[in-house]
Design a protein around this motif. Structure first.
Motif, PDB file in Angstrom:
ATOM      1  N   ASN A   1       0.708  -1.279  -0.038  1.00  0.00           N
ATOM      2  CA  ASN A   1       0.032  -0.060   0.082  1.00  0.00           C
ATOM      3  C   ASN A   1       0.982   1.300   0.010  1.00  0.00           C
ATOM      4  O   ASN A   1       0.524   2.226  -0.741  1.00  0.00           O
ATOM      5  CB  ASN A   1      -0.902  -0.061   1.256  1.00  0.00           C
ATOM      6  CG  ASN A   1      -2.088  -0.948   0.899  1.00  0.00           C
ATOM      7  OD1 ASN A   1      -2.338  -1.585   0.096  1.00  0.00           O
ATOM      8  ND2 ASN A   1      -2.804  -1.107   1.923  1.00  0.00           N
TER       9      ASN A   1
ATOM     10  N   ALA B   1       0.675   4.240  -2.796  1.00  0.00           N
ATOM     11  CA  ALA B   1       0.730   5.476  -2.699  1.00  0.00           C
ATOM     12  C   ALA B   1       1.801   6.358  -2.897  1.00  0.00           C
ATOM     13  O   ALA B   1       1.552   7.307  -3.676  1.00  0.00           O
ATOM     14  CB  ALA B   1       0.484   5.632  -0.986  1.00  0.00           C
TER      15      ALA B   1
ATOM     16  N   ARG C   1       1.460   9.234  -5.838  1.00  0.00           N
ATOM     17  CA  ARG C   1       2.059  10.521  -5.648  1.00  0.00           C
ATOM     18  C   ARG C   1       2.888  11.089  -6.725  1.00  0.00           C
ATOM     19  O   ARG C   1       2.913  12.387  -7.283  1.00  0.00           O
ATOM     20  CB  ARG C   1       2.995  10.499  -4.307  1.00  0.00           C
ATOM     21  CG  ARG C   1       1.770  11.280  -2.974  1.00  0.00           C
ATOM     22  CD  ARG C   1       2.663  11.409  -1.962  1.00  0.00           C
ATOM     23  NE  ARG C   1       3.594  10.626  -1.596  1.00  0.00           N
ATOM     24  CZ  ARG C   1       3.415   9.693  -0.637  1.00  0.00           C
ATOM     25  NH1 ARG C   1       2.090   9.596  -0.145  1.00  0.00           N
ATOM     26  NH2 ARG C   1       4.173   8.654  -0.221  1.00  0.00           N
TER      27      ARG C   1
END
Lengths: 372, 214
Positions: free
Chosen positions: A185, A189, A193
């Motif tokens: 995860n 992420a 980003r």
């Protein structure tokens, strides 16, 4: 830390490393032979013999391959260590069964062995001491229960052993799996980003940097260019959620304002209250408003024009106002197309109305309205 | 003659602060400047200015954070929000936190000077955009169950005043158009500001909740 580790589980495999030279498959046997100073062929034979016990040798080989670090590496990854340990326990069970030991006894030994390995090897498996101890106790108790349960002919042995192994595996693997999921995860992420940043950089490059370059080349156009850039950035930063759901009257009016700005250089401020789905009548309203903005930009001699869209429940109004030169509406020749056709005529054809309030020197306001 | 107003400027862009400083009239003195919430809060408490010109967006928490931390200790300081932001919830959020008005950064120096005086006098400053947002927020008859109907609805007159602001009229123009005194127009706008800050109307509550104001 390394001293603790060497005292515990890895101590059973002192300095083992898969061999680089003289390997046949993965260098496991050669590696063990090297460490124990015995002929690798002897080790290979041991694996081969063990393989007759329901394939225990093959499983053990795989387990060791997973557990032993690659040549030149001090220790293999946690993932590999855990997989290796699980395979080795499995190989142990197979080997004991191959020796003809009764199933419950084998399971008891396997479970207790696994318990001891986990209990003493918390760090190897990346568990906290507490978790490792709990897992160890559960496994050892499970082993005793399997053995005793069978001897009391509970007939529990048919479902308990697989259950116990499953629980043991879950206990060992759950924290590891959890960590894996969390790592994934976090990675995702970070990737998102990064993607967003790249997209933003591309966007800024295509728009803002281009505009700045243009302004440097043609400073005279700075105002118009900056304004257009502002509109674009705004539309991108604050996408209108209402507009998507309800229709695009507001957006159409903003677009018309942008066109007028672009063509005539005056700044057109659009303020909106409410929105509506764009239909034929409202399209006429937008066109009439555009004409009014154009008139203001061309004749009023002002830098700013205010537009207010008020989409109420019974009717929709647009006000176009400037503080410029103004004129006497009575004195305008009846045949002037701009006012007569493009504004009044257009509104009347769709059942709306147009009102023009102006006086010389007082600015002008065009009020457009259609019933909903 | 209008009294001299002491102003603190809070905005994270040096260039913009310089522009504002240059554009403000002679009756307004910029006594301090800050670029972050952390710098602004102690500075405002120390200087105790008449008006704080406050950027809605600041790197460490936004204009609201400044108001929330300063207002309880310095009730006399008035805040005027200043932003390029179009997002309704940002603007409504900073007003609900206690700002006396909202103007966009495109405003002329002259208009900004006037707005500073108006806010310092305790009045509210509504830009056309803010008027549009407020009309939207108070649209229709929908009223939350627990709300105070007095606070949850605009009077016909208030609505009329807001519509004229949204259309680009100044207070003075509104007064002559509606045959009111400029003072009465001011008080209508102030009443709207109060409702905006105190109403429990669903729409506003949603905005406030999103901004973690309540």
């Amino acid at each position: 830390m390394s001293s603790i580790r060497s005292l515990r589980l890895p101590a059973a495999l002192p300095g083992f490393q898969r061999a680089e030279g003289g390997r046949v498959v993965a260098g496991v046997a050669a590696g063990i032979g090297e460490s124990l100073a015995v002929d690798a062929t002897l080790v290979r034979l041991t694996f081969a013999f063990l393989s007759f016990a329901s394939g225990a040798g093959i499983v053990a080989y795989l387990g060791l391959w997973s557990f032993m670090p690659a040549p030149g590496v001090s220790e293999s990854s946690r993932k590999r260590r855990i997989a290796g340990a699980v395979l080795l326990v499995w190989a142990g069970v197979l080997a004991l069964r191959g020796l003809g030991l009764a199933d419950p006894f084998v399971w008891m030994l396997a479970l207790m062995g696994a318990g001891l390995v986990i209990g003493t090897g918390a760090q190897t498996f990346g568990l906290s001491e507490r978790r490792a101890h709990v897992a160890a106790i559960v496994l050892i108790v499970a082993g005793i229960v399997v053995f005793v349960g069978d001897n009391n002919s509970w007939n529990a042995s048919t479902f308990l052993p697989p259950g116990a192994v499953a629980v043991a595996l879950i206990l060992v693997l759950a924290p590891f799996g959890w960590r894996l999921v969390r790592e994934r995860n976090a990675e995702r992420a970070a990737r998102i980003r990064e993607q967003e940043r790249t997209e933003m950089a591309a966007r800024v490059h295509d728009s803002v940097l281009q505009t700045l370059t243009l302004i440097q080349k043609e400073p005279g156009d700075a105002r118009r260019l900056a304004r257009r850039q502002e509109r674009e950035l705004r539309a991108w930063l604050y996408p209108d959620s209402e507009q998507a759901a309800e229709g695009a009257l507001g957006a159409a009016l903003e677009a018309a304002a942008a066109e007028v700005e672009e063509l005539h250089g005056a700044r057109v401020e659009v303020v909106r209250s409410g929105d509506a789905a764009l239909d034929e009548r409202l399209s006429a309203l937008v066109l009439a408003a555009r004409e009014a903005m154009t008139n203001a930009a061309r004749h009023a001699g002002v830098e700013e024009i205010s537009v207010f869209l008020d989409a109420g429940e019974t009717n929709v109004s647009v006000y176009v106002r400037d503080r410029g030169a103004g004129f006497d509406p009575e004195a305008v020749a009846a045949d002037r197309r701009g006012l007569a056709d493009s504004i009044r005529g257009r509104m009347e054809r769709v059942g709306g109305s147009a009102r023009i309030v102006s006086a010389p020197g007082e600015g002008t306001e065009v009020e457009l309205e259609v019933p909903r | 003659m209008t009294p001299l107003r002491r102003v603190v400027l809070v905005d994270d862009h040096d260039l913009f602060r310089a522009g504002v400083r240059a554009g403000l009239g002679p009756a307004v003195e910029v006594v301090g400047e800050a670029g972050t919430v952390a710098d602004a809060v102690p500075l405002i408490k120390e200087l105790d200015p008449d008006v704080v010109l406050l950027d809605v967006h600041l790197p460490d928490g936004g204009g609201q954070a400044v108001i929330v931390q300063v207002a309880p200790e310095r009730p006399g300081v008035k805040f005027l929000a200043l932003s390029v932001s179009d997002a309704a919830e940002d603007v409504i959020g900073v007003i609900r936190a206690g700002a006396r008005g909202y103007v966009t950064k495109a405003i002329s120096g002259e208009e900004l000077t006037e707005a500073v005086h108006r806010v310092a006098d305790g009045d509210a400053v509504f830009s056309p955009r803010l008027a549009g947002f407020v009309l939207d927020a108070f649209r229709g008859e929908e009223v939350s169950g627990t709300g105070d109907p007095e606070l949850d609805q605009l009077t016909a007159r208030e609505r009329e005043v807001l519509q004229l602001i949204a259309r680009g009229y100044t207070y003075k123009e509104i007064a002559s158009r509606l045959y009111l005194s400029p003072r009465t127009v001011e008080s209508h706008v102030s009443a709207v500001l109060r409702k905006l800050q105190l109403s429990n109307r669903n729409e506003l509550t949603r905005w406030a909740a999103e901004r973690r104001l309540i």
